[in-house]
Design a protein around this motif. Structure first.
Motif, PDB file in Angstrom:
ATOM      1  N   LEU A  16     106.400  10.676-141.747  1.00  0.00           N
ATOM      2  CA  LEU A  16     107.794  10.759-141.332  1.00  0.00           C
ATOM      3  C   LEU A  16     108.064   9.762-140.223  1.00  0.00           C
ATOM      4  O   LEU A  16     107.415   9.758-139.195  1.00  0.00           O
ATOM      5  N   MET A  17     109.023   8.863-140.491  1.00  0.00           N
ATOM      6  CA  MET A  17     109.352   7.860-139.490  1.00  0.00           C
ATOM      7  C   MET A  17     110.250   8.504-138.440  1.00  0.00           C
ATOM      8  O   MET A  17     111.453   8.303-138.399  1.00  0.00           O
ATOM      9  N   ALA A  18     109.632   9.307-137.611  1.00  0.00           N
ATOM     10  CA  ALA A  18     110.391  10.026-136.584  1.00  0.00           C
ATOM     11  C   ALA A  18     110.992   9.042-135.606  1.00  0.00           C
ATOM     12  O   ALA A  18     110.431   7.993-135.329  1.00  0.00           O
ATOM     13  N   ALA A  19     112.152   9.413-135.090  1.00  0.00           N
ATOM     14  CA  ALA A  19     112.837   8.521-134.153  1.00  0.00           C
ATOM     15  C   ALA A  19     112.102   8.433-132.825  1.00  0.00           C
ATOM     16  O   ALA A  19     112.380   7.564-132.014  1.00  0.00           O
ATOM     17  N   THR A  20     111.165   9.350-132.593  1.00  0.00           N
ATOM     18  CA  THR A  20     110.507   9.370-131.291  1.00  0.00           C
ATOM     19  C   THR A  20     109.618   8.161-131.079  1.00  0.00           C
ATOM     20  O   THR A  20     109.528   7.629-129.988  1.00  0.00           O
ATOM     21  N   SER A  21     108.927   7.716-132.101  1.00  0.00           N
ATOM     22  CA  SER A  21     108.056   6.555-131.930  1.00  0.00           C
ATOM     23  C   SER A  21     107.721   5.971-133.283  1.00  0.00           C
ATOM     24  O   SER A  21     107.736   6.665-134.291  1.00  0.00           O
ATOM     25  N   ALA A  22     107.428   4.682-133.305  1.00  0.00           N
ATOM     26  CA  ALA A  22     107.079   4.015-134.552  1.00  0.00           C
ATOM     27  C   ALA A  22     105.633   4.307-134.908  1.00  0.00           C
ATOM     28  O   ALA A  22     104.806   4.619-134.062  1.00  0.00           O
ATOM     29  N   GLN A  23     105.329   4.199-136.202  1.00  0.00           N
ATOM     30  CA  GLN A  23     103.948   4.295-136.635  1.00  0.00           C
ATOM     31  C   GLN A  23     103.156   3.116-136.086  1.00  0.00           C
ATOM     32  O   GLN A  23     103.716   2.089-135.708  1.00  0.00           O
ATOM     33  N   ALA A  24     101.845   3.258-136.092  1.00  0.00           N
ATOM     34  CA  ALA A  24     100.996   2.111-135.763  1.00  0.00           C
ATOM     35  C   ALA A  24     101.350   0.981-136.715  1.00  0.00           C
ATOM     36  O   ALA A  24     101.504   1.192-137.907  1.00  0.00           O
ATOM     37  N   GLU A  25     101.508  -0.209-136.173  1.00  0.00           N
ATOM     38  CA  GLU A  25     101.779  -1.431-136.925  1.00  0.00           C
ATOM     39  C   GLU A  25     103.187  -1.495-137.504  1.00  0.00           C
ATOM     40  O   GLU A  25     103.539  -2.436-138.190  1.00  0.00           O
ATOM     41  N   GLU A  26     104.002  -0.493-137.219  1.00  0.00           N
ATOM     42  CA  GLU A  26     105.385  -0.543-137.672  1.00  0.00           C
ATOM     43  C   GLU A  26     106.233  -1.310-136.680  1.00  0.00           C
ATOM     44  O   GLU A  26     106.032  -1.217-135.471  1.00  0.00           O
ATOM     45  N   GLY A  27     107.195  -2.061-137.185  1.00  0.00           N
ATOM     46  CA  GLY A  27     108.190  -2.634-136.295  1.00  0.00           C
ATOM     47  C   GLY A  27     108.348  -4.133-136.394  1.00  0.00           C
ATOM     48  O   GLY A  27     107.375  -4.873-136.460  1.00  0.00           O
ATOM     49  N   MET A  28     109.599  -4.563-136.411  1.00  0.00           N
ATOM     50  CA  MET A  28     109.968  -5.969-136.331  1.00  0.00           C
ATOM     51  C   MET A  28     110.583  -6.139-134.945  1.00  0.00           C
ATOM     52  O   MET A  28     111.776  -5.975-134.743  1.00  0.00           O
ATOM     53  N   TRP A  29     109.740  -6.464-133.984  1.00  0.00           N
ATOM     54  CA  TRP A  29     110.095  -6.401-132.566  1.00  0.00           C
ATOM     55  C   TRP A  29     110.710  -7.715-132.091  1.00  0.00           C
ATOM     56  O   TRP A  29     110.255  -8.804-132.459  1.00  0.00           O
ATOM     57  N   THR A  30     111.720  -7.610-131.239  1.00  0.00           N
ATOM     58  CA  THR A  30     112.266  -8.800-130.599  1.00  0.00           C
ATOM     59  C   THR A  30     111.258  -9.302-129.561  1.00  0.00           C
ATOM     60  O   THR A  30     110.466  -8.529-129.020  1.00  0.00           O
ATOM     61  N   PHE A  31     111.302 -10.591-129.282  1.00  0.00           N
ATOM     62  CA  PHE A  31     110.325 -11.172-128.362  1.00  0.00           C
ATOM     63  C   PHE A  31     110.519 -10.684-126.934  1.00  0.00           C
ATOM     64  O   PHE A  31     109.562 -10.696-126.142  1.00  0.00           O
TER      65      PHE A  31
END
Length: 686
Positions: A16-31
């Motif tokens: 479950l992609m909970a809003a509390t935190s991303a999974q390990a290795e999840e995310g397209m992060w801004t610099f």
């Protein structure tokens, strides 16, 4: 297609992609919000501001893809499929670069890609307060107009009249933040190396979004300015060695669009209306293009790029549809939404109301307005000549206005790129253009009915076939000089033009703009206002520990080289060149290019060809450099596996994988298959 359906339908156990935190290795992060401390702790890396700045200074945004600078002489690595349009534009019936490849031995042989540009991000500044102040208390169309006007003002203030710089105000977190991104822009981008279509897209549509893969989906461009090669001392080092299993990897690129922060109501609209309609049309148009290509070798040549894009898009949205039809996906989204609502205080409810209900109400207006809006204003697949005509007509109408009062795409800061596109010397293939315009008109009549006022406006008393043929046959817009004459002459010249495509664009433009205005007032404005409220609720609960949806802006993802397990079968993360020869059947799409057949006795078959990582990417990331912990390029991302197609809505670390063409395969191909030793020496510094 059946096995694709099974693959996605069975993805019911994703975390479950909970809003509390991303999974390990999840995310397209801004610099400016990359979780370096978390990554360093997890992987033992030493990511710091200097490392991030170096990567940012060499990451490239192309007009349609991502790329990276990989030599001090402006050499840029991207995917072959990202420059296929360039290869086709430079081709002729006598020289088919798309099928046969484009190879240079000297820089004098490098050819400019019509319409292509390269942009490198140089600065980020927060302008959220400015946008919020400009839109405070406004609703509907007034909100949208004020937001666009303020963005235009900020972009002009940030860049001035310097055409080598581009400023863009970008919305993040569904309107929760606004940032001004400043780019160094290069408009002279030349093709250096492009492999044969059979090599760059080996396996074709059947292998697309699958693994194992054997694609040399790599190409090289070079940036020039004032006729000279751009010096790029901040390039990334190219490492010709493949990574090992479990090595950490980073992908720096420009993911196009995700909808992970959309509400359930919006996702249901996508599932029930937007995707099904677009898929039906892609499917039928694909059949028409295949039929056209079968008529002659020349038709096959000019239709290759269009068909490739259609087939790719069809499979992408097929995967998205299956994801949204998966009860586990929608249940997870509902749970995420419920968690946010449950965390609201009485003060929050008094301040924000129920923005989810506001967005749900706007979905009815989407249903009411979608087809007129689609066929009059936003249909994505249409005639390039009509697009040119409409742009010229609107440019003539908008340019006399102050920049802040224009449609946003005609703001001062966006005019240089727009004018470049209008004067793009790319050849227009009229037979192909006619098919696409005719199809748009046929579908408009089918969906809106013959009695609709929109259909009557579009067709009058002509059939779709006859109107499309007349407009395409008689237009003079293939002549760049004529386009410039109209652009320079302004509205008077446009209105006096006897060009039938221009006159048709003029005829339907007022109604198209009226529908657009309605859509912005009833859908875009209310949705953006409600989304900003949800963003503030989310920020209050989780701050910026989460990442924003993709917006074709520079992002950095992290992951590792690893395969996956599916239904008891372990998929290993690597393929080698030997596998290419084993997979070849001699029949398209598994036919080897002649260069690879000839090179078989001498090529090193043990070299890693493609590999997969857990990096979180999406369309637009194509061509992105895959980077090791030292900041070296070890490949170029070119695809995802079949499970990743639901990545528009969620990330599943167990199954989602990025597919990469290895730097080792690129180096071996340049050395042994194509004998591009000078290019390889520039790339490796040896």
């Amino acid at each position: 297609m059946a096995r694709f359906k099974l693959a996605l339908a069975a993805t019911t156990a994703f975390t479950l992609m909970a809003a509390t935190s991303a999974q390990a290795e999840e995310g397209m992060w801004t610099f400016d919000n990359f979780p370096a401390a978390k990554v360093n702790e997890t992987y033992g890396t030493k990511i710091d501001a200097k490392w991030l700045n170096h990567i940012q200074s060499a990451a490239v945004r192309l007009s349609n893809c991502s790329a990276s600078v990989v030599s001090p002489e402006g050499l840029v690595l991207t995917n072959a499929h990202c420059v296929i349009a360039c290869a086709q534009d430079l081709s002729s019936a006598e020289n088919d670069y798309t099928q046969n490849g484009f190879f240079t031995a000297a820089r004098t042989e490098e050819k400019t890609c019509p319409g292509q540009s390269a942009e490198i991000l140089t600065g980020i500044s927060d302008v959220t307060k400015d946008i919020n102040a400009a839109t405070s208390g406004l609703t509907g169309e007034a909100f949208v107009k004020a937001m666009n006007a303020k963005a235009s003002e900020l972009e002009k203030a940030g860049c001035g009249a310097d055409q080598t710089i581009r400023c863009q105000v970008i919305s993040f977190y569904q309107g929760g933040e606004y940032k001004l991104y400043k780019y160094r822009r290069y408009s002279d981008v030349r093709l250096v190396f492009y492999p044969e279509y059979k090599s760059g897209f080996f396996g074709g549509d059947p292998d697309n979004f699958n693994f194992p893969r054997y694609n040399l989906d790599a190409a090289f461009l070079r940036v020039y300015e004032n006729g000279k090669v751009v010096k790029t001392p901040n390039h990334l080092k190219f490492n010709p060695n493949a990574p090992k299993e479990n090595d950490v990897t980073f992908v720096a690129g420009n993911p196009g669009s995700t909808q992970r922060l959309m509400t359930v109501a919006q996702l249901e609209t996508n599932r029930d209306l937007l995707i099904p309609v677009s898929q039906l049309q892609r499917s039928e148009l694909r059949g028409r293009i295949i039929q056209f290509m079968a008529q002659s070798p020349e038709n096959k040549r000019i239709g290759t790029d269009v068909l490739t894009n259609l087939e790719n898009g069809f499979k992408v949205f097929y995967g998205q549809q299956l994801a949204l039809n998966n009860p586990a996906v929608m249940d997870a989204k509902r749970a995420e939404e419920a968690a946010l609502k449950a965390g609201m205080t009485a003060e929050d409810k008094a301040t924000f109301g129920d923005p989810w209900a506001d967005i749900a109400a706007a979905q009815k207006d989407v249903g009411d307005l979608y087809f007129p809006y689609f066929f009059l204003e936003s249909a994505p697949t249409s005639s390039s000549l009509f697009t040119t005509a409409r742009t010229i007509v609107r440019l003539a109408k908008e340019r006399p206005k102050p920049s802040t009062e224009r449609l946003p795409e005609f703001a001062d800061t966006r005019l240089p790129a727009l004018e470049k596109r209008l004067l793009n010397p790319s050849p227009v293939e009229k037979p192909l253009d006619q098919i696409q315009l005719e199809f748009r008109l046929l579908k408009a009549r089918e969906y809106l009915t013959a009695d609709s006022t929109v259909t009557k406006l579009l067709l009058d008393k002509e059939s779709p076939e006859a109107l499309a043929k007349r407009l395409i046959d008689r237009t003079k817009l293939t002549d760049i000089a004529y386009r410039k004459q109209l652009m320079d002459g302004g509205l008077a010249a446009v209105q006096a033009s006897d060009d039938p495509m221009i006159q048709w664009a003029l005829k339907i433009d007022d109604e198209a703009l009226a529908v657009r205005k309605q859509y912005e007032a009833r859908v875009t404005g209310p949705t953006r206002i409600a989304s900003e409220k949800i963003a503030k609720i989310r920020f209050k609960a989780y701050a910026t520990s989460t990442y924003p949806d993709a917006t074709f802006s520079l992002r950095l993802s992290y992951g590792k080289v690893t395969g996956w397990d599916y239904r008891g079968v372990k998929i290993t993360p690597f393929t080698d060149i030997a596998g290419l020869y084993e997979r070849a059947t001699g029949v398209e799409p598994y036919e080897l290019a002649t260069s690879w057949k000839t090179a078989e006795p001498k090529v090193d078959k043990s070299k890693v060809f493609n590999y997969v990582t857990t990096n979180d990417i999406i369309g637009g990331n194509s061509g992105s450099p895959v980077i090791n912990a030292k900041g070296e390029v070890i490949g170029a991302a070119f695809d995802g596996n079949i499970h990743s197609l639901g990545g528009a809505y969620y990330y599943d670390s167990a199954l989602n994988r990025t597919v990469v063409v290895s730097s080792s395969a690129i180096a071996e191909a340049l050395k042994t298959v194509y004998d591009r030793k000078a290019l390889l020496a520039e790339l490796t510094g040896k």
